[in-house]
Design a protein around this motif. Structure first.
Motif, PDB file in Angstrom:
ATOM      1  N   LEU A 123       0.837  -1.206   0.000  1.00  0.00           N
ATOM      2  CA  LEU A 123       0.000   0.000   0.000  1.00  0.00           C
ATOM      3  C   LEU A 123       0.870   1.254   0.000  1.00  0.00           C
ATOM      4  N   CYS A 124       2.027   1.180   0.683  1.00  0.00           N
ATOM      5  CA  CYS A 124       2.896   2.343   0.806  1.00  0.00           C
ATOM      6  C   CYS A 124       3.834   2.504  -0.385  1.00  0.00           C
ATOM      7  N   ASP A 125       4.065   1.433  -1.130  1.00  0.00           N
ATOM      8  CA  ASP A 125       5.010   1.514  -2.237  1.00  0.00           C
ATOM      9  C   ASP A 125       4.363   2.210  -3.433  1.00  0.00           C
ATOM     10  N   THR A 126       5.219   2.677  -4.338  1.00  0.00           N
ATOM     11  CA  THR A 126       4.724   3.498  -5.449  1.00  0.00           C
ATOM     12  C   THR A 126       3.964   2.698  -6.482  1.00  0.00           C
ATOM     13  N   LEU A 127       4.474   1.542  -6.885  1.00  0.00           N
ATOM     14  CA  LEU A 127       3.847   0.813  -7.978  1.00  0.00           C
ATOM     15  C   LEU A 127       3.822  -0.692  -7.754  1.00  0.00           C
ATOM     16  N   ALA A 128       4.953  -1.262  -7.361  1.00  0.00           N
ATOM     17  CA  ALA A 128       5.036  -2.709  -7.226  1.00  0.00           C
ATOM     18  C   ALA A 128       5.839  -3.080  -5.987  1.00  0.00           C
ATOM     19  N   SER A 129       5.622  -4.297  -5.500  1.00  0.00           N
ATOM     20  CA  SER A 129       6.332  -4.765  -4.324  1.00  0.00           C
ATOM     21  C   SER A 129       7.817  -4.920  -4.605  1.00  0.00           C
ATOM     22  N   LEU A 130       8.646  -4.516  -3.640  1.00  0.00           N
ATOM     23  CA  LEU A 130      10.088  -4.732  -3.720  1.00  0.00           C
ATOM     24  C   LEU A 130      10.533  -5.859  -2.791  1.00  0.00           C
ATOM     25  N   SER A 131       9.588  -6.598  -2.248  1.00  0.00           N
ATOM     26  CA  SER A 131       9.930  -7.673  -1.334  1.00  0.00           C
ATOM     27  C   SER A 131      10.731  -8.748  -2.060  1.00  0.00           C
ATOM     28  N   CYS A 132      11.818  -9.201  -1.445  1.00  0.00           N
ATOM     29  CA  CYS A 132      12.657 -10.215  -2.080  1.00  0.00           C
ATOM     30  C   CYS A 132      12.258 -11.626  -1.688  1.00  0.00           C
ATOM     31  N   GLN A 133      11.310 -11.785  -0.755  1.00  0.00           N
ATOM     32  CA  GLN A 133      10.944 -13.125  -0.316  1.00  0.00           C
ATOM     33  C   GLN A 133       9.465 -13.255   0.042  1.00  0.00           C
ATOM     34  N   GLU A 134       8.910 -12.280   0.740  1.00  0.00           N
ATOM     35  CA  GLU A 134       7.530 -12.415   1.200  1.00  0.00           C
ATOM     36  C   GLU A 134       6.530 -12.184   0.064  1.00  0.00           C
ATOM     37  N   THR A 135       5.326 -12.724   0.255  1.00  0.00           N
ATOM     38  CA  THR A 135       4.229 -12.588  -0.710  1.00  0.00           C
ATOM     39  C   THR A 135       2.958 -12.221   0.060  1.00  0.00           C
ATOM     40  N   PRO A 136       1.838 -12.002  -0.621  1.00  0.00           N
ATOM     41  CA  PRO A 136       0.594 -11.683   0.102  1.00  0.00           C
ATOM     42  C   PRO A 136       0.079 -12.815   0.988  1.00  0.00           C
ATOM     43  N   ILE A 137       0.619 -14.025   0.845  1.00  0.00           N
ATOM     44  CA  ILE A 137       0.209 -15.167   1.657  1.00  0.00           C
ATOM     45  C   ILE A 137       1.391 -15.601   2.533  1.00  0.00           C
TER      46      ILE A 137
END
Length: 332
Positions: A123-137
Motif C-alpha cells: 500500500l505504501c510503495d509506489t507501484l510494485a512490491s520490492l519484497s525479495c521473499q515475502e508474498t501476500p500469503i
C-alpha cells in the motif's frame, strides 16, 4: 457482424505457466518458458536446441524446467522476471511461476493466511512490491532470483548462482574488457536478429539510456531504415524536447523516424485471455494490472532504454537512504 473484431483464445496458461507439487513429480516434462537472449539469437520453446540450453546465462525472461529420471532442475533468469513461488508444509510442497495458479491449487486443501505486513508494505510503495521473499500469503515464499531449484527424492533443494554482481571501475583494464564484451554481445545479437526479420523497433529520445541502445543498433551495421526507429512525438512530459533531440540524431544517421513496419495484423485476445495474463503475471505484486488486448500476428522485437531508468530509480542510493525513503511513503 461485418467489421466486428473477432476475438479468440491465443493465450494458453498451461503453456506459459507451470504447477509442480510433490504429488505430480512423475508427470513433469522438460519445458522452456519465456525467452533467452544470447548473442546468437533469441530462443523460445520452439527453437531451444542443446546449444541454446548450454548458453542459458541468465539474460532474458525465462524459466527452464528440466526433468530427468532422477531429478527436476529449475533455472530462471538473473532478474527472476517470472518469479517462482513455493508452498511447503510437512510432507508436501508445491511451486509455480504463477502466484495465482499456486493459490488456485492450494486454497481448498491447505491453510492460507493473509500476510498483513506485506499488504501494508505494498500500500505504501509506489507501484510494485520490492519484497525479495515475502508474498501476500504467509505460507508462500518467493524463491531468490540467484537460486537454481533441484527436486530429488521428493525434496526441494537450492543451488546458489554466483552472477558476479560486483562493481568494477570503468577506467580499469577489467572494466574496459567487460564493456567491450557487452558491446560485442549486443551488436552480434542485433545482426543475427536482423538476418531473420525486419520487425525490429528501437526507441530513440533525448534520454541517456535510449541513446546508448540506439548507438548499439547503429554500430551493429544493420540498415536502420529497414527497421523502425521509434520516437514519441507529442506534448506530454518532456516528449517534445526528446523528439527534437531524436530528430537531430536521426538526421545525423540519415534515418527516417517512426517508419511503419511491414503490414502486421493484430490478433485480438478474448476477455478470458486478457484476465489470465493480468492475474497470472501480476496479481498481488503490482498496483496497476496491465490489460493487454491484442498481439501482433508476427513477432515484433522492441529495444528500449527504460530499464536504466528503473535501475536508477531504486538502486542509486545507500541502504539507509532506501529505508528512510520507504518509511516516508508510509507517513500520512
Amino acid at each position: 457482424m461485418d467489421g466486428a473484431i473477432q476475438q479468440k483464445n491465443y493465450f494458453n496458461t498451461n503453456k506459459e505457466f507451470f504447477f509442480i507439487d510433490s504429488n505430480n513429480l512423475d508427470s513433469v516434462k522438460t519445458r522452456f518458458y519465456g525467452y533467452s537472449i544470447q548473442d546468437t539469437g533469441i530462443y523460445e520453446e520452439g527453437n531451444l536446441d542443446e546449444q541454446a540450453v548450454a548458453g542459458l546465462d541468465g539474460c532474458g525472461c525465462y524459466i527452464y524446467v528440466k526433468a530427468d529420471e532422477s531429478k527436476i532442475t529449475i533455472q530462471q533468469d538473473f532478474n527472476g522476471s517470472y518469479g517462482i513461488y513455493l508452498y511447503s508444509t510437512e510432507g508436501y510442497f508445491a511451486l509455480s511461476n504463477s502466484f495465482y495458479m499456486l493459490i488456485e491449487h492450494l486454497k481448498e486443501d491447505y491453510t492460507l493466511t493473509l500476510n498483513i505486513d506485506y499488504c501494508n508494505h505494498i500500500l505504501c510503495d509506489t507501484l510494485a512490491s520490492l519484497s525479495c521473499q515475502e508474498t501476500p500469503i504467509c505460507e508462500i515464499k518467493l524463491i531468490d532470483k540467484d537460486l537454481n531449484i533441484i527436486i530429488s527424492n521428493n525434496t526441494v533443494k537450492f543451488q546458489q548462482i554466483d552472477y558476479k554482481e560486483n562493481s568494477i571501475k570503468l577506467s580499469s583494464e577489467e572494466g574496459i574488457q567487460v564493456l567491450d564484451q557487452w558491446f560485442y554481445r549486443w551488436t552480434a545479437l542485433f545482426r543475427n536478429l536482423k538476418m531473420h526479420t525486419n520487425n525490429i523497433s528501437v526507441d530513440l529520445s533525448g534520454g541517456f539510456d535510449s541513446r546508448i541502445v540506439f548507438m548499439l543498433m547503429a554500430e551493429s551495421g544493420i540498415n536502420l531504415n529497414e527497421i523502425r526507429v521509434n520516437a514519441v512525438n507529442d506534448d506530454l512530459h518532456t516528449h517534445r524536447e526528446d523528439y527534437e533531440i531524436a530528430s537531430e540524431l536521426a538526421k545525423h544517421y540519415n534515418v527516417e523516424l517512426n517508419k511503419k513496419l511491414d503490414n502486421n495484423r493484430l490478433l485480438y485476445y478474448s476477455f478470458e485471455d486478457i484476465v489470465n495474463m493480468a492475474y497470472h503475471n501480476k496479481m498481488g505484486f503490482h498496483k496497476e494490472i496491465y490489460f493487454r488486448n491484442a498481439k501482433k500476428e508476427d513477432k515484433v522485437y522492441r529495444v528500449g532504454g527504460g530499464g536504466g531508468e528503473g535501475v536508477r530509480d531504486h538502486w542509486d542510493y545507500s541502504e539507509s537512504e532506501f529505508i528512510d525513503r520507504n518509511i516516508n511513503y508510509a507517513n500520512p
